[in-house]
Design an enzyme around this catalytic site. Structure first.
Site, short mmCIF file in Angstrom:
data_model
loop_
_atom_site.label_atom_id
_atom_site.label_comp_id
_atom_site.label_asym_id
_atom_site.label_seq_id
_atom_site.Cartn_x
_atom_site.Cartn_y
_atom_site.Cartn_z
N CYS A 29 1.15 -1.59 -0.13
CA CYS A 29 0.03 0.14 0.00
C CYS A 29 1.12 1.69 0.09
O CYS A 29 1.84 1.04 -0.11
CB CYS A 29 -0.85 0.12 0.81
SG CYS A 29 0.06 0.04 2.72
N ARG A 73 11.83 -5.19 6.23
CA ARG A 73 12.30 -4.78 4.23
C ARG A 73 14.21 -5.22 4.64
O ARG A 73 14.60 -4.90 3.70
CB ARG A 73 11.98 -3.67 4.52
CG ARG A 73 12.33 -3.00 2.58
CD ARG A 73 11.42 -2.18 2.59
NE ARG A 73 12.37 -1.72 1.11
CZ ARG A 73 12.88 -0.74 0.87
NH1 ARG A 73 13.34 0.11 2.03
NH2 ARG A 73 13.08 -0.08 0.28
N ALA A 103 3.23 1.74 3.51
CA ALA A 103 4.22 0.68 2.48
C ALA A 103 5.24 1.64 1.78
O ALA A 103 6.47 1.65 2.20
CB ALA A 103 4.71 0.23 2.02
N HIS A 145 6.12 5.98 -2.39
CA HIS A 145 7.06 6.87 -2.59
C HIS A 145 6.91 8.16 -3.10
O HIS A 145 7.67 8.92 -2.86
CB HIS A 145 7.72 5.98 -4.11
CG HIS A 145 7.40 4.80 -3.96
ND1 HIS A 145 7.73 3.74 -5.06
CD2 HIS A 145 8.49 3.90 -3.25
CE1 HIS A 145 7.52 2.39 -5.15
NE2 HIS A 145 7.98 2.60 -3.49
S1 CFN Z 1 8.72 -0.47 -3.44
FE1 CFN Z 1 10.49 -0.51 -4.65
S2 CFN Z 1 12.38 0.75 -4.10
S3 CFN Z 1 10.85 -0.15 -6.97
FE2 CFN Z 1 12.05 -1.89 -5.76
S4 CFN Z 1 13.89 -0.82 -6.16
FE3 CFN Z 1 11.12 -3.88 -4.63
S5 CFN Z 1 8.41 -3.94 -3.93
MO1 CFN Z 1 10.39 -4.75 -2.58
S6 CFN Z 1 10.43 -2.72 -1.15
FE4 CFN Z 1 12.66 -3.05 -2.48
FE5 CFN Z 1 13.07 -1.26 -3.92
FE6 CFN Z 1 12.86 -0.02 -6.30
FE7 CFN Z 1 9.90 -2.32 -3.05
S7 CFN Z 1 14.30 -1.87 -2.39
S8 CFN Z 1 12.17 -4.76 -2.90
S9 CFN Z 1 11.92 -4.12 -7.01
N1 CFN Z 1 11.31 -2.12 -3.86
C1 HCA Z 2 5.96 -3.44 0.79
C2 HCA Z 2 7.97 -4.09 1.37
C3 HCA Z 2 8.24 -5.32 0.54
C4 HCA Z 2 7.59 -6.45 0.48
C5 HCA Z 2 8.39 -7.55 0.67
C6 HCA Z 2 7.73 -9.22 0.26
C7 HCA Z 2 9.66 -5.48 0.94
O1 HCA Z 2 5.73 -3.65 -0.16
O2 HCA Z 2 5.86 -3.30 1.38
O3 HCA Z 2 6.66 -9.36 -0.29
O4 HCA Z 2 8.67 -9.96 0.73
O5 HCA Z 2 11.06 -5.63 0.09
O6 HCA Z 2 10.37 -5.60 2.62
O7 HCA Z 2 8.43 -5.11 -1.18
#
Ligand code: CFN
Ligand code: HCA
Length: 541
Positions: A60, A94, A63, A194
């Site tokens: 969400c 995370r 998050a 973001h």
């Molecule tokens: S929201 Fe982003 S910030 S888009 Fe990417 S690299 Fe994932 S979903 Mo989990 S939290 Fe994580 Fe980053 Fe960019 Fe999220 S560190 S793994 S692919 N990510």
């Molecule tokens: C998030 C964080 C997340 C979830 C990871 C997962 C992360 O979306 O709130 O589903 O295992 O990287 O911690 O993307």
């Protein structure tokens, strides 16, 4: 057993066949048979609401804001205004690591701070409780900053978190208190979070440092969150090259790093999806250009270092970068050589947030593996296509309620880092500032690209294409493993990492080699193995 080779068209049809017609029509637009950028490639629909009833992989807005962008910051107190569950969910899940100790150990990452709203706060309002919590955090820690995050009920009952933050900031005088209207229901995914985080960080933190950064080759590293220590490895390499990373947004970051980002010579953008807003605002207000980099994959790391050196253009730096690459690569080459006989030809699927589903394909390529299907949870069309796309108003309506902040060049602090002539010469020599890559042009023909994949479709894809490895998050992990397919988390890295940079690449090769070659998976019986009617195999040409 009868072996059937499904075509990508068959697979797409089979993924959709159980849906009601309206759902199938909508999902169809989010599943693309890749033509690898030939003219026939149709558009993929992205950044749209998940159809109610579908079990999405997405998170969400809260998050995306609290967890992703602000979560990795060491010395800002992150205070969640809401029921305790939201805070508990975001507590260290995370794996963003921090090495900061500060003068008085002002590292608050391990804490879980919340106003713990109760029924009575929902009915009578929670502003007083929030003010008391901010006061308590200030009295306990005397931090440089306190960030307040709104959860869904806060938006629904209308608590004015910004007014409370402002009042407390004025009261303290020596502590920057600011708030984020990142209620979980806003927008369609983490992505809205973001954007909200980027806007507030830019408004309340950037440019507020009083210390002057005087190093040579100063960069900001934007969109690197130090998951599993990735940022440590990138910093090690940059330091070795003589490049000074003055601010990471936001892996292992500090208040002062955000506050000094306006002093960098160049912004390097790693995860474009989560941070492009800050990169653009830094450019507009302070004249700092940005380039796209990627430190996932040894080749990608070398390429990114060369790109940074080319931007600065000094021969000393160019030579130093080459020397570092030459020193680091033999160990990488030896590790690849070792795994290649066992990993070549294996297939992978990657479904993660907004950039890793693309970045990790580099590492698999280095191991001779093919990514046969991939997609993002929440990326926008520009991430799929690798080019700037003028926002589509219809789609934008889905990222509701994000206030766009007006950014004008700062009359004092705006100083272009290069003259127009220098920029033109660089571009003429083939240097691309904004060449951020796209999953569609980079993936092979006939691969399947799926936006906002859900639980049902994930299982269907595995059943039909039988990859050697499936990469996604914790929600997917066990349902996939129960199908007899090894699963690697590319959000949290399970408990592994780093995977960035040179050392990270070696770690990754070895772990993936073990995963895809482990015999334990062959002892599992997936439903289609027990039921011959479902038997099928996907043969990669
Ligand atoms: S929201 Fe982003 S910030 S888009 Fe990417 S690299 Fe994932 S979903 Mo989990 S939290 Fe994580 Fe980053 Fe960019 Fe999220 S560190 S793994 S692919 N990510
Ligand atoms: C998030 C964080 C997340 C979830 C990871 C997962 C992360 O979306 O709130 O589903 O295992 O990287 O911690 O993307």
């Amino acid at each position: 057993q009868k072996l059937v080779q499904w075509s990508p068209t068959d697979i797409k049809a089979k993924m959709l066949e159980k849906y009601p017609p309206k759902v199938a029509r909508k999902r169809s637009k989010q599943i693309l048979i890749n033509e690898a950028m030939e003219n026939t490639t149709p558009e993929i629909t992205a950044n749209v609401r998940t159809i109610p009833g579908i079990i999405t992989m997405r998170g969400c807005t809260y998050a995306g804001c609290k967890g992703v962008i602000m979560g990795p910051t060491s010395d800002i107190v992150n205070l969640v205004h809401g029921p305790i569950g939201c805070s508990f969910y975001a507590w260290l899940t995370r794996r963003n690591q921090s090495s900061y100790t500060g003068e008085n150990n002002e590292n608050f990452i391990t804490y879980c701070m919340s106003t713990d709203m109760q029924d009575s706060d929902i009915i009578f309002g929670g502003e007083k409780k929030l003010a008391a919590a901010i006061q308590e955090a200030y009295d306990l820690f005397h931090p440089k900053g306190i960030a307040v995050f709104a959860t869904c009920p806060v938006g629904l009952i209308g608590d004015d978190i910004h007014a409370v933050a402002k009042k407390m900031k004025e009261k303290f005088g020596d502590c920057n208190v600011f708030a984020f209207s990142c209620e979980g229901y806003k927008g369609v995914s983490q992505s809205a979070g973001h954007h909200i985080a980027n806007n507030q960080v830019f408004t309340h933190l950037v440019g507020k440092s009083t210390t002057e950064k005087t190093d040579k080759y100063k960069i900001n590293l934007l969109g690197e969150y130090n998951i599993g220590g990735d940022g440590f490895e990138i910093d090690r390499i940059l330091k070795k090259c003589g490049i000074t990373n003055i601010a990471t947004f936001s892996g292992n970051s500090t208040y002062d790093q955000f506050a000094s980002a306006n002093q960098a010579d160049l912004s390097c953008v790693m995860c474009h999806r989560s941070i492009n807003y800050v990169a653009d605002m830094l450019e507009t207000k302070y004249g700092i250009p940005w380039i796209k980099v990627n430190f996932i994959g040894a080749e990608a790391t070398a390429k990114s270092l060369r790109k940074i050196a080319t931007y600065f253009g000094d021969q000393d730096l160019i030579d130093k970068v080459e020397a570092v690459i030459a020193e680091e690569m033999p160990a990488v080459d030896a590790a690849v050589k070792d795994v290649l006989p066992r990993t070549t030809g294996k297939t992978a699927m990657i479904f993660v947030g907004g950039s890793r589903a693309h970045h990790y394909q580099e590492l698999f390529k280095e191991m001779g593996m093919k990514t046969i299907s991939a997609g993002y949870e929440f990326a926008h069309r520009d991430d799929y296509e690798g080019r700037q796309i003028i926002p589509d108003l219809k789609v934008d309506a889905d990222s509701r309620n994000i206030e766009e902040i007006e950014v004008e060049p700062d009359p004092v602090l705006f100083k272009p880092r290069k003259t127009e002539a220098e920029i033109e010469a660089l571009e003429k020599a083939g240097f691309a500032f904004k060449d951020y890559e796209g999953i569609i042009p980079d993936m092979e023909k006939d691969t399947l690209i799926v936006d906002d994949l859900n639980q049902y479709e994930a299982e269907k894809l595995v059943e039909l294409m039988k990859p050697d490895l499936f990469c996604a998050g914790i929600k997917e992990k066990f349902s996939i493993q129960k199908l007899g397919i090894p699963m690697k988390q590319l959000h949290s890295y399970d408990s592994g990492g780093p995977y960035a940079g040179f050392v990270g690449a070696i770690n990754f090769y070895n772990e993936i080699d073990r995963l895809v070659n482990s015999r334990v998976w062959s002892y599992m019986k997936a439903p289609w193995q027990e039921n011959p009617e479902l038997s099928a195999t996907y043969v990669w040409e």
